[in-house]
Scaffold this motif. Structure first.
Motif, PDB file in Angstrom:
ATOM      1  N   LEU A 169      -3.040  18.674   6.682  1.00  0.00           N
ATOM      2  CA  LEU A 169      -2.549  17.905   5.536  1.00  0.00           C
ATOM      3  C   LEU A 169      -1.763  16.640   5.908  1.00  0.00           C
ATOM      4  CD1 LEU A 169      -2.663  18.073   2.447  1.00  0.00           C
ATOM      5  CD2 LEU A 169      -0.534  19.354   2.520  1.00  0.00           C
ATOM      6  N   PRO A 170      -0.828  16.681   6.861  1.00  0.00           N
ATOM      7  CA  PRO A 170      -0.089  15.446   7.177  1.00  0.00           C
ATOM      8  C   PRO A 170      -0.996  14.289   7.596  1.00  0.00           C
ATOM      9  CG  PRO A 170       1.037  17.335   8.113  1.00  0.00           C
ATOM     10  CD  PRO A 170      -0.290  17.837   7.597  1.00  0.00           C
ATOM     11  N   ALA A 171      -2.023  14.566   8.386  1.00  0.00           N
ATOM     12  CA  ALA A 171      -2.914  13.481   8.815  1.00  0.00           C
ATOM     13  C   ALA A 171      -3.742  12.961   7.649  1.00  0.00           C
ATOM     14  CB  ALA A 171      -3.833  13.960   9.939  1.00  0.00           C
ATOM     15  N   LEU A 172      -4.169  13.857   6.764  1.00  0.00           N
ATOM     16  CA  LEU A 172      -4.925  13.415   5.581  1.00  0.00           C
ATOM     17  C   LEU A 172      -4.083  12.456   4.742  1.00  0.00           C
ATOM     18  CD1 LEU A 172      -6.571  16.780   4.474  1.00  0.00           C
ATOM     19  CD2 LEU A 172      -7.789  14.707   5.150  1.00  0.00           C
ATOM     20  N   VAL A 173      -2.851  12.852   4.477  1.00  0.00           N
ATOM     21  CA  VAL A 173      -1.964  12.021   3.645  1.00  0.00           C
ATOM     22  C   VAL A 173      -1.600  10.724   4.358  1.00  0.00           C
ATOM     23  CG1 VAL A 173       0.321  11.926   2.573  1.00  0.00           C
ATOM     24  CG2 VAL A 173      -1.095  13.971   2.308  1.00  0.00           C
ATOM     25  N   ASN A 174      -1.280  10.811   5.655  1.00  0.00           N
ATOM     26  CA  ASN A 174      -0.921   9.594   6.393  1.00  0.00           C
ATOM     27  C   ASN A 174      -2.076   8.604   6.451  1.00  0.00           C
ATOM     28  OD1 ASN A 174       1.690  10.448   6.885  1.00  0.00           O
ATOM     29  ND2 ASN A 174       1.191  11.340   8.861  1.00  0.00           N
ATOM     30  N   ALA A 175      -3.275   9.106   6.709  1.00  0.00           N
ATOM     31  CA  ALA A 175      -4.445   8.214   6.759  1.00  0.00           C
ATOM     32  C   ALA A 175      -4.696   7.596   5.388  1.00  0.00           C
ATOM     33  CB  ALA A 175      -5.677   8.981   7.230  1.00  0.00           C
ATOM     34  N   ALA A 176      -4.606   8.400   4.355  1.00  0.00           N
ATOM     35  CA  ALA A 176      -4.842   7.886   2.997  1.00  0.00           C
ATOM     36  C   ALA A 176      -3.791   6.841   2.619  1.00  0.00           C
ATOM     37  CB  ALA A 176      -4.850   9.029   1.999  1.00  0.00           C
ATOM     38  N   ASN A 177      -2.535   7.124   2.918  1.00  0.00           N
ATOM     39  CA  ASN A 177      -1.474   6.160   2.603  1.00  0.00           C
ATOM     40  C   ASN A 177      -1.669   4.846   3.359  1.00  0.00           C
ATOM     41  OD1 ASN A 177      -0.159   7.865   0.809  1.00  0.00           O
ATOM     42  ND2 ASN A 177       1.300   8.597   2.319  1.00  0.00           N
ATOM     43  N   LEU A 178      -2.052   4.958   4.619  1.00  0.00           N
ATOM     44  CA  LEU A 178      -2.289   3.750   5.407  1.00  0.00           C
ATOM     45  C   LEU A 178      -3.469   2.966   4.848  1.00  0.00           C
ATOM     46  CD1 LEU A 178      -1.768   1.859   7.744  1.00  0.00           C
ATOM     47  CD2 LEU A 178      -2.944   3.467   9.255  1.00  0.00           C
ATOM     48  N   LEU A 179      -4.540   3.651   4.532  1.00  0.00           N
ATOM     49  CA  LEU A 179      -5.708   2.969   3.952  1.00  0.00           C
ATOM     50  C   LEU A 179      -5.349   2.288   2.638  1.00  0.00           C
ATOM     51  CD1 LEU A 179      -8.416   5.630   4.785  1.00  0.00           C
ATOM     52  CD2 LEU A 179      -8.400   3.263   5.606  1.00  0.00           C
ATOM     53  N   SER A 180      -4.555   2.963   1.819  1.00  0.00           N
ATOM     54  CA  SER A 180      -4.125   2.346   0.552  1.00  0.00           C
ATOM     55  C   SER A 180      -3.289   1.102   0.806  1.00  0.00           C
ATOM     56  CB  SER A 180      -3.326   3.340  -0.288  1.00  0.00           C
ATOM     57  OG  SER A 180      -4.183   4.249  -0.914  1.00  0.00           O
ATOM     58  N   SER A 181      -2.392   1.185   1.789  1.00  0.00           N
ATOM     59  CA  SER A 181      -1.555   0.017   2.078  1.00  0.00           C
ATOM     60  C   SER A 181      -2.380  -1.145   2.614  1.00  0.00           C
ATOM     61  CB  SER A 181      -0.446   0.376   3.069  1.00  0.00           C
ATOM     62  OG  SER A 181      -0.955   0.544   4.368  1.00  0.00           O
ATOM     63  N   LEU A 182      -3.534  -0.830   3.204  1.00  0.00           N
ATOM     64  CA  LEU A 182      -4.444  -1.872   3.696  1.00  0.00           C
ATOM     65  C   LEU A 182      -5.442  -2.313   2.618  1.00  0.00           C
ATOM     66  CD1 LEU A 182      -5.220  -0.358   7.231  1.00  0.00           C
ATOM     67  CD2 LEU A 182      -3.735  -2.311   6.719  1.00  0.00           C
ATOM     68  N   GLN A 183      -5.230  -1.832   1.394  1.00  0.00           N
ATOM     69  CA  GLN A 183      -6.089  -2.153   0.241  1.00  0.00           C
ATOM     70  C   GLN A 183      -7.506  -1.604   0.414  1.00  0.00           C
ATOM     71  OE1 GLN A 183      -4.596  -3.555  -2.513  1.00  0.00           O
ATOM     72  NE2 GLN A 183      -2.778  -3.311  -1.262  1.00  0.00           N
ATOM     73  N   ARG A 184      -7.656  -0.529   1.146  1.00  0.00           N
ATOM     74  CA  ARG A 184      -8.956   0.111   1.351  1.00  0.00           C
ATOM     75  C   ARG A 184      -8.984   1.398   0.525  1.00  0.00           C
ATOM     76  NH1 ARG A 184      -9.264  -0.291   7.842  1.00  0.00           N
ATOM     77  NH2 ARG A 184     -10.999   1.137   7.546  1.00  0.00           N
ATOM     78  N   HIS A 185      -8.832   1.211  -0.785  1.00  0.00           N
ATOM     79  CA  HIS A 185      -8.669   2.330  -1.711  1.00  0.00           C
ATOM     80  C   HIS A 185      -9.878   3.257  -1.764  1.00  0.00           C
ATOM     81  CE1 HIS A 185      -4.945   0.530  -2.960  1.00  0.00           C
ATOM     82  NE2 HIS A 185      -5.570  -0.608  -3.212  1.00  0.00           N
ATOM     83  N   ALA A 186     -11.061   2.706  -1.656  1.00  0.00           N
ATOM     84  CA  ALA A 186     -12.273   3.538  -1.720  1.00  0.00           C
ATOM     85  C   ALA A 186     -12.312   4.541  -0.565  1.00  0.00           C
ATOM     86  CB  ALA A 186     -13.525   2.663  -1.707  1.00  0.00           C
ATOM     87  N   GLU A 187     -11.786   4.166   0.581  1.00  0.00           N
ATOM     88  CA  GLU A 187     -11.737   5.084   1.723  1.00  0.00           C
ATOM     89  C   GLU A 187     -10.591   6.079   1.591  1.00  0.00           C
ATOM     90  OE1 GLU A 187     -12.300   3.208   5.742  1.00  0.00           O
ATOM     91  OE2 GLU A 187     -12.271   1.387   4.501  1.00  0.00           O
ATOM     92  N   ALA A 188      -9.518   5.662   0.933  1.00  0.00           N
ATOM     93  CA  ALA A 188      -8.341   6.522   0.797  1.00  0.00           C
ATOM     94  C   ALA A 188      -8.554   7.646  -0.214  1.00  0.00           C
ATOM     95  CB  ALA A 188      -7.138   5.679   0.379  1.00  0.00           C
ATOM     96  N   GLN A 189      -9.253   7.369  -1.296  1.00  0.00           N
ATOM     97  CA  GLN A 189      -9.371   8.347  -2.383  1.00  0.00           C
ATOM     98  C   GLN A 189      -9.926   9.707  -1.958  1.00  0.00           C
ATOM     99  OE1 GLN A 189      -7.952   8.246  -5.325  1.00  0.00           O
ATOM    100  NE2 GLN A 189      -7.132   6.288  -4.636  1.00  0.00           N
ATOM    101  N   PRO A 190     -10.998   9.772  -1.166  1.00  0.00           N
ATOM    102  CA  PRO A 190     -11.484  11.105  -0.761  1.00  0.00           C
ATOM    103  C   PRO A 190     -10.462  11.888   0.064  1.00  0.00           C
ATOM    104  CG  PRO A 190     -13.129   9.411  -0.262  1.00  0.00           C
ATOM    105  CD  PRO A 190     -11.887   8.705  -0.704  1.00  0.00           C
ATOM    106  N   LEU A 191      -9.653  11.184   0.835  1.00  0.00           N
ATOM    107  CA  LEU A 191      -8.629  11.858   1.632  1.00  0.00           C
ATOM    108  C   LEU A 191      -7.523  12.406   0.728  1.00  0.00           C
ATOM    109  CD1 LEU A 191      -8.380   9.362   4.633  1.00  0.00           C
ATOM    110  CD2 LEU A 191      -9.645  11.513   4.526  1.00  0.00           C
ATOM    111  N   TYR A 192      -7.105  11.609  -0.243  1.00  0.00           N
ATOM    112  CA  TYR A 192      -6.118  12.095  -1.210  1.00  0.00           C
ATOM    113  C   TYR A 192      -6.675  13.309  -1.966  1.00  0.00           C
ATOM    114  CZ  TYR A 192      -3.123   7.893  -0.928  1.00  0.00           C
ATOM    115  OH  TYR A 192      -2.272   6.889  -0.531  1.00  0.00           O
ATOM    116  N   GLN A 193      -7.934  13.218  -2.350  1.00  0.00           N
ATOM    117  CA  GLN A 193      -8.555  14.313  -3.101  1.00  0.00           C
ATOM    118  C   GLN A 193      -8.580  15.597  -2.265  1.00  0.00           C
ATOM    119  OE1 GLN A 193      -9.430  13.772  -6.394  1.00  0.00           O
ATOM    120  NE2 GLN A 193      -9.496  15.997  -6.383  1.00  0.00           N
TER     121      GLN A 193
END
Length: 191
Positions: A109-133
């Protein structure tokens, strides 16, 4: 010239470390011998990488982290490596380690959330959403996962989905939960 100046600056810094200390050459010799005979252990390379990061030797740190990653460390260590690279303002390197952690342990879980948060901060929302899900599927009763999912949707301007996720996060929070004010503030910003 920039590279040469940087190399000269590092050289001068290293020269100054033991100046005036008669024991410094002996200690350097011991340190060099211990580094050269060090075990091929990911934790060892990680610690050296962390040391280099602390002292601003980011290229050396990156090399040590890459060596640690090659030795197939556990997901938690890869996640820590990602955090160090993120703190060193190397988001792409951080993302590489977060993804390796997820590959090593898909339910970490920590890596999923960290990767998703980083992707979101890089404006790569489409890649972040599956990780958040995936994070919400792994921890459906944890308000933080829903909060992060909501914030990811909010960053992607997907307001209806953001509202759903944030409302779910709020429903899972006790009245005194420390995340509650942040969730309420986020809900207040959803149109």
């Amino acid at each position: 010239t920039t590279q040469a100046d940087s190399a000269m600056e590092r050289f001068q810094h290293l020269q100054a470390i033991g100046k005036g200390d008669p024991e410094a050459p002996k200690q350097m010799k011991k340190l060099r011998a211990s580094v050269l005979s060090a075990p091929e252990d990911p934790v060892h390379h990680f610690r050296l990488g962390a040391f280099f990061t602390q002292h601003g030797y980011l290229d050396e740190a990156r090399d040590k982290m890459a060596k640690a990653a090659q030795l197939q460390p556990p997901a938690a260590l890869l996640n820590q490596m990602g955090g160090l690279m993120l703190n060193a303002r190397r988001p792409q390197d951080a993302l590489t380690y977060y993804r390796q952690a997820i590959d090593t342990e898909p339910t970490y879980l920590p890596a999923l959330v960290n990767a998703a948060n980083l992707l979101s901060s890089l404006q790569r929302h489409a890649e972040a959403q599956p990780l958040y899900q995936r994070a919400t599927e792994l921890a459906p009763q944890v308000p933080n996962t829903w909060y992060f999912l909501g914030m990811g949707h909010l960053g992607a301007s997907n307001h209806p989905e953001a509202r759903k996720a944030l409302e779910k996060a709020l429903s899972l929070c006790a009245p005194d939960h420390p995340l509650r004010p942040q969730i309420e503030a986020a809900l207040g910003s959803v149109r």
